[in-house]
Design a protein around this motif. Structure first.
Motif, mmCIF file in Angstrom:
data_model
loop_
_atom_site.group_PDB
_atom_site.id
_atom_site.type_symbol
_atom_site.label_atom_id
_atom_site.label_comp_id
_atom_site.label_asym_id
_atom_site.label_seq_id
_atom_site.Cartn_x
_atom_site.Cartn_y
_atom_site.Cartn_z
ATOM 1 N N VAL A 118 0.844 -1.198 0.000
ATOM 2 C CA VAL A 118 0.000 0.000 0.000
ATOM 3 C C VAL A 118 0.880 1.250 0.000
ATOM 4 C CG1 VAL A 118 -1.678 1.340 1.326
ATOM 5 C CG2 VAL A 118 -1.971 -1.140 1.094
ATOM 6 N N LEU A 119 1.936 1.219 0.802
ATOM 7 C CA LEU A 119 2.841 2.365 0.883
ATOM 8 C C LEU A 119 3.538 2.628 -0.444
ATOM 9 C CD1 LEU A 119 4.502 4.523 2.463
ATOM 10 C CD2 LEU A 119 6.115 2.684 2.997
ATOM 11 N N ARG A 120 4.237 1.604 -0.947
ATOM 12 C CA ARG A 120 5.115 1.828 -2.107
ATOM 13 C C ARG A 120 4.360 1.869 -3.435
ATOM 14 N NH1 ARG A 120 10.393 1.819 -0.850
ATOM 15 N NH2 ARG A 120 11.050 0.933 1.165
ATOM 16 N N ASP A 121 3.414 0.944 -3.611
ATOM 17 C CA ASP A 121 2.734 0.846 -4.901
ATOM 18 C C ASP A 121 1.394 1.575 -4.921
ATOM 19 O OD1 ASP A 121 4.799 -0.696 -5.882
ATOM 20 O OD2 ASP A 121 3.895 -2.573 -5.232
ATOM 21 N N TRP A 155 -7.323 8.676 -5.002
ATOM 22 C CA TRP A 155 -6.455 7.776 -5.756
ATOM 23 C C TRP A 155 -6.524 6.340 -5.254
ATOM 24 C CZ3 TRP A 155 -6.200 10.601 -9.607
ATOM 25 C CH2 TRP A 155 -5.991 11.984 -9.509
ATOM 26 N N ILE A 156 -7.214 6.095 -4.147
ATOM 27 C CA ILE A 156 -7.314 4.740 -3.601
ATOM 28 C C ILE A 156 -7.893 3.778 -4.626
ATOM 29 C CG2 ILE A 156 -8.464 3.335 -1.840
ATOM 30 C CD1 ILE A 156 -8.399 5.837 -0.023
ATOM 31 N N PHE A 157 -8.936 4.206 -5.313
ATOM 32 C CA PHE A 157 -9.600 3.321 -6.272
ATOM 33 C C PHE A 157 -9.314 3.711 -7.721
ATOM 34 C CE2 PHE A 157 -12.441 2.558 -2.556
ATOM 35 C CZ PHE A 157 -12.205 1.194 -2.457
ATOM 36 N N TRP A 158 -8.337 4.600 -7.931
ATOM 37 C CA TRP A 158 -7.990 4.936 -9.309
ATOM 38 C C TRP A 158 -7.404 3.677 -9.956
ATOM 39 C CZ3 TRP A 158 -9.821 9.231 -11.231
ATOM 40 C CH2 TRP A 158 -9.418 9.618 -12.527
ATOM 41 N N PRO A 159 -7.901 3.283 -11.126
ATOM 42 C CA PRO A 159 -7.597 1.933 -11.657
ATOM 43 C C PRO A 159 -6.129 1.538 -11.658
ATOM 44 C CG PRO A 159 -9.299 2.977 -12.964
ATOM 45 C CD PRO A 159 -8.838 4.012 -11.978
ATOM 46 N N GLU A 160 -5.235 2.384 -12.211
ATOM 47 C CA GLU A 160 -3.839 1.945 -12.292
ATOM 48 C C GLU A 160 -3.150 1.921 -10.933
ATOM 49 O OE1 GLU A 160 -3.664 6.093 -14.403
ATOM 50 O OE2 GLU A 160 -5.201 4.593 -13.933
ATOM 51 N N ILE A 161 -3.618 2.741 -9.997
ATOM 52 C CA ILE A 161 -3.042 2.713 -8.647
ATOM 53 C C ILE A 161 -3.543 1.485 -7.897
ATOM 54 C CG2 ILE A 161 -2.853 3.950 -6.460
ATOM 55 C CD1 ILE A 161 -1.365 5.223 -8.857
ATOM 56 N N LEU A 162 -4.841 1.254 -7.938
ATOM 57 C CA LEU A 162 -5.422 0.085 -7.268
ATOM 58 C C LEU A 162 -4.805 -1.209 -7.796
ATOM 59 C CD1 LEU A 162 -7.665 -0.790 -5.234
ATOM 60 C CD2 LEU A 162 -9.155 -1.089 -7.217
ATOM 61 N N TYR A 192 -1.254 -1.743 -6.136
ATOM 62 C CA TYR A 192 -1.037 -2.043 -4.717
ATOM 63 C C TYR A 192 -1.991 -3.099 -4.152
ATOM 64 C CZ TYR A 192 -5.047 0.746 -2.988
ATOM 65 O OH TYR A 192 -6.301 1.230 -2.709
ATOM 66 N N ALA A 193 -3.188 -3.232 -4.698
ATOM 67 C CA ALA A 193 -4.171 -4.174 -4.139
ATOM 68 C C ALA A 193 -3.989 -5.546 -4.776
ATOM 69 C CB ALA A 193 -5.588 -3.647 -4.356
ATOM 70 N N ARG A 194 -2.960 -6.237 -4.300
ATOM 71 C CA ARG A 194 -2.646 -7.561 -4.834
ATOM 72 C C ARG A 194 -2.538 -8.550 -3.667
ATOM 73 N NH1 ARG A 194 -1.382 -6.398 -10.195
ATOM 74 N NH2 ARG A 194 -0.976 -8.618 -10.600
ATOM 75 N N HIS A 195 -3.045 -9.734 -3.869
ATOM 76 C CA HIS A 195 -3.147 -10.708 -2.780
ATOM 77 C C HIS A 195 -1.768 -11.043 -2.217
ATOM 78 C CE1 HIS A 195 -4.262 -14.320 -0.533
ATOM 79 N NE2 HIS A 195 -5.525 -13.896 -0.613
ATOM 80 N N ASP A 210 -0.455 -12.871 -5.332
ATOM 81 C CA ASP A 210 -0.143 -11.678 -6.129
ATOM 82 C C ASP A 210 -1.246 -11.356 -7.147
ATOM 83 O OD1 ASP A 210 1.675 -9.495 -6.476
ATOM 84 O OD2 ASP A 210 2.225 -10.322 -8.425
ATOM 85 N N GLU A 211 -2.390 -11.974 -7.006
ATOM 86 C CA GLU A 211 -3.507 -11.671 -7.894
ATOM 87 C C GLU A 211 -4.082 -10.303 -7.538
ATOM 88 O OE1 GLU A 211 -4.895 -13.408 -10.519
ATOM 89 O OE2 GLU A 211 -3.035 -14.573 -10.337
ATOM 90 N N PRO A 212 -4.443 -9.514 -8.551
ATOM 91 C CA PRO A 212 -5.048 -8.205 -8.256
ATOM 92 C C PRO A 212 -6.435 -8.372 -7.656
ATOM 93 C CG PRO A 212 -5.183 -8.657 -10.600
ATOM 94 C CD PRO A 212 -4.341 -9.762 -9.999
ATOM 95 N N LEU A 213 -6.893 -7.353 -6.992
ATOM 96 C CA LEU A 213 -8.252 -7.355 -6.471
ATOM 97 C C LEU A 213 -9.200 -7.576 -7.646
ATOM 98 C CD1 LEU A 213 -9.706 -6.864 -3.719
ATOM 99 C CD2 LEU A 213 -10.017 -4.498 -4.448
#
Length: 686
Positions: A368-371, A511-518, A521-524, A528-531
């Motif tokens: 969440v911090l870095r990506d 930016w939390i739910f902005w597609p390329e940002i989400l 960072y939101a990967r299992h 490593d699967e995306p949300l």
């Protein structure tokens, strides 16, 4: 000039980059002697200004005033960073001793008659002077702030004012100390792990670790958050466990013991009302809002009343849906405050097929911090971050990052203190240790504090969606502190009107739910699967879900703040019952539902009784009008682009407090903000 103790690291130039205090060398016993020297140095600097024989000018009055107090600023910033985030008993003792000294010194400067006369003289000739816009605004603000502080009062009035301010400084420090102690004392211990059914493995291990840290060999300890509710209430299946946590949270500061905050807050209210009357205002709320963008408490009341009725209506609709689920339980019951979060998650799962607790594996803190947090800032502003493990924080958990502009030039330092501990006050915040100033040649050093439960060693830190939101929010404050580029320290960083300061941080949440940002960072944590896309769609569809509750609990706290601080001196003098006052105030605005308690009750309302938000907690919703309008602008203008980021940075974040904030907003947006986007966002436009 007195001899300076060169062995005290607070009284020597820091050997570290960006003037970061060398916390490896600073010990508690260094603080009070450093403050004593800093107070004396500042007094000498003020005396040098007020004894100049020449007529007052901008150059011989305002410029040296801005240069003055640098040592005091450095010492105070180093200390208060620690006292809020690592308040050991020794640090608490220092803060209690320091509070009246700091108040007295501040008054000695702000109420200095000769300094005020010189500034007033420059102010009266403003139109005859060739000043830059920032220079002119500096004169206007110093004159306004000294007038507002009471510099124009007679000596007897000033004496009483100083007495009030000194007592208030002690009381607010006591309030914070009591709250921290009671929050620790009331942490809930569970003897049977089955009572924690519903919590994730990492949350249970964190509770076991917290118990062990307290010397509890066999048990699980749930520490309390600053606000009334608790993140675990949405997951715990055991109703009695939920009730215990909620009861403990709401009991803080109300018990007949050394941590009872009721007499403390009553005296705070009484003295603030008396001070306001002494300064020529009807109430403390009138006094505070007169120097904010709101202008007066009537404007605040109008906004809160406008939002309260539709918020309460939506909350009743939400409660009916929760009650339907409770009625279907094997043993039906009436929904109470401790049930709301749990059954909200059940309704969310039923209506949107979203299990909020199950999202945590996609929100690993480092990613969440870095990506997420850092990546959005890089995409928008071009800045980059390099961790500096060689630079010390004030606690082993603190991490230090050097920040660079897009052209590779150094910008400042960012410190992150993620985890909760018994010595840290509740909530989340940003503060500056070093502020940028061209006059002083300084670059910014900013800190973000959160209160995430630290998992057992070797276990990843998984955040809730609320914690992710808080992370992005507080980093928005950090960006404001990093980007403000001003000449004078008075305007540095987030030194803007209180009811404007939350605006940049709330914008950063978009930016939390902005597609390329989400997607980054939101990967299992394991696969490593995306949300999954369908989860993202459902989260978007549920954006206004439970907003009746969220808006109501916030508005209730805002109204409670206004109610206490709208009392006249005569009304505040009565020794009123705190619980009865709260009940009456919440009934007045129609937000007195037992199932939807105020986000903060008076005895643990740190924002207004030990923080800087007295009569100003409305600032979040006031700023959200600007925030929602700005989010629409970003979406209409192409979203996450460098051009948009540069415009927002240059025209708004970068000006700090060096111009009227609403003028800065108009410069950025091209017009005043409109309220319609906020109403749509919170589902209040039906």
């Amino acid at each position: 000039m007195t001899d300076v103790d060169v062995s005290n690291p607070l009284l020597a130039a820091s050997p570290l980059p960006y003037q970061l205090p060398d916390y490896r060398a600073i010990r508690p016993e260094h603080y009070l002697p450093a403050f004593t020297e800093a107070f004396a140095a500042h007094r000498r600097e003020i005396d040098a200004i007020t004894t100049v024989a020449a007529a007052p000018t901008f150059e011989n009055t305002l410029v040296p005033l801005e240069r003055s107090g640098e040592l005091l600023h450095d010492v105070a910033s180093a200390f208060y960073t620690v006292s809020s985030a690592d308040a050991t008993p020794e640090i608490q003792e220092i803060e209690e001793a320091l509070a009246p000294l700091m108040a007295a010194h501040t008054d000695a400067v702000q109420l200095n008659a000769e300094l005020y006369r010189r500034i007033a003289s420059v102010h009266s000739h403003l139109d005859d002077l060739s000043l830059t816009p920032e220079d002119r605004y500096l004169v206007e603000r110093h004159y306004r702030e000294m007038t507002h502080a009471g510099a124009g009062l007679d000596e007897a009035q000033k004496a009483r004012l100083t007495e009030i301010n000194g007592r208030l400084s002690t009381l607010t420090t006591t309030f914070e100390k009591n709250l921290l102690n009671d929050t620790n004392d009331l942490a809930v211990v569970f003897d049977d792990v089955t009572e924690l059914d519903g919590l994730a493995e990492g949350e249970i291990s964190a509770a076991a670790r917290a118990a062990a840290d307290r010397g509890i060999a066999s048990g699980w300890l749930i520490s309390l958050t600053l606000f009334t509710g608790h993140p675990y209430l949405g997951s715990l299946r055991n109703r009695d466990a939920r009730a215990r946590i909620m009861a403990a949270s709401r009991a803080r500061g109300t018990r007949d013991n050394a941590n009872d905050n009721r007499p403390v807050l009553r005296e705070i209210v009484r003295l603030r009302a008396e001070r306001a009357e002494l300064l020529g205002y009807r109430s403390h709320a009138d006094y505070v809002t007169s120097d904010e963008t709101a202008g007066n408490p009537e404007a605040v009341r109008e906004l809160l009343f406008r939002l309260s009725a539709p918020a309460a209506r939506n909350a009743r609709t939400e409660q009916a849906a929760l009650q339907a689920m409770a009625d279907a339980e094997p043993e039906p019951f009436t929904i109470e405050a401790h049930d709301w979060a749990y059954f909200t998650e059940k309704v969310r799962a039923a209506e949107y097929d979203i299990d909020a607790a199950a999202l945590r594996p996609w929100f690993e803190a480092e990613r969440v911090l870095r990506d997420g947090v850092f990546r959005a800032a890089t995409e928008l502003y071009g800045i980059t971050f390099t961790e500096r493990p060689d630079l010390p924080g004030y606690h082993p958990d603190v991490r230090v990052f050097e920040v660079f502009n897009a052209d590779g030039s150094a910008l400042g330092l960012y410190l992150l203190d993620l985890y909760t501990r018994d010595t840290k006050r509740g909530g989340a915040w940003m503060n500056s240790i070093v502020s940028q100033s061209r006059l002083r040649g300084t670059a910014p050093v900013v800190v973000n504090n959160l209160n995430v439960v630290k998992p057992a060693t070797g276990t990843p830190t998984l955040l809730t969606l609320d914690e992710v939101t808080t992370f992005f929010h507080e980093f928005g404050h950090a960006l404001h502190g990093l980007f403000a580029t001003v000449t004078y320290p008075h305007f540095a960083g987030t030194n803007v009107f209180r009811d404007f300061v939350e605006f940049p941080s709330q914008v950063n949440e978009m930016w939390i739910f902005w597609p390329e940002i989400l997607a980054a960072y939101a990967r299992h944590i394991e696969t490593d699967e995306p949300l999954p896309a369908h989860v993202v769609e459902r989260l978007s569809a549920s954006e206004s879900f439970n907003q009746g509750f969220a808006t109501s609990e916030y508005l209730a706290a805002s109204w409670l703040d206004q109610a206490w601080h709208s009392l006249s001196a005569a009304d505040a003098a009565s020794d009123r019952d705190v619980a009865a006052f709260e009940a009456s105030a919440l009934a007045e605005i129609g937000l007195d539902s037992p199932a939807v308690p105020t986000r903060y009750s008076s005895t643990y309302f740190a924002h207004i009784f030990s923080g800087g938000y007295s009569a100003g907690y409305y600032s979040y919703i006031w700023s959200e009008v600007l925030d929602a309008d700005t989010v629409e602008w970003f979406r209409e203008s192409g979203g996450l682009t460098r051009a948009n980021g540069d415009r927002f940075r240059d025209r708004l974040l970068g000006v700090g407090g060096s111009k009227d904030p609403l003028d800065a907003y108009r410069d950025f947006r091209g017009r005043d903000a409109e309220i319609a986007p906020l109403l749509r966002r919170r589902g209040l436009d039906g």
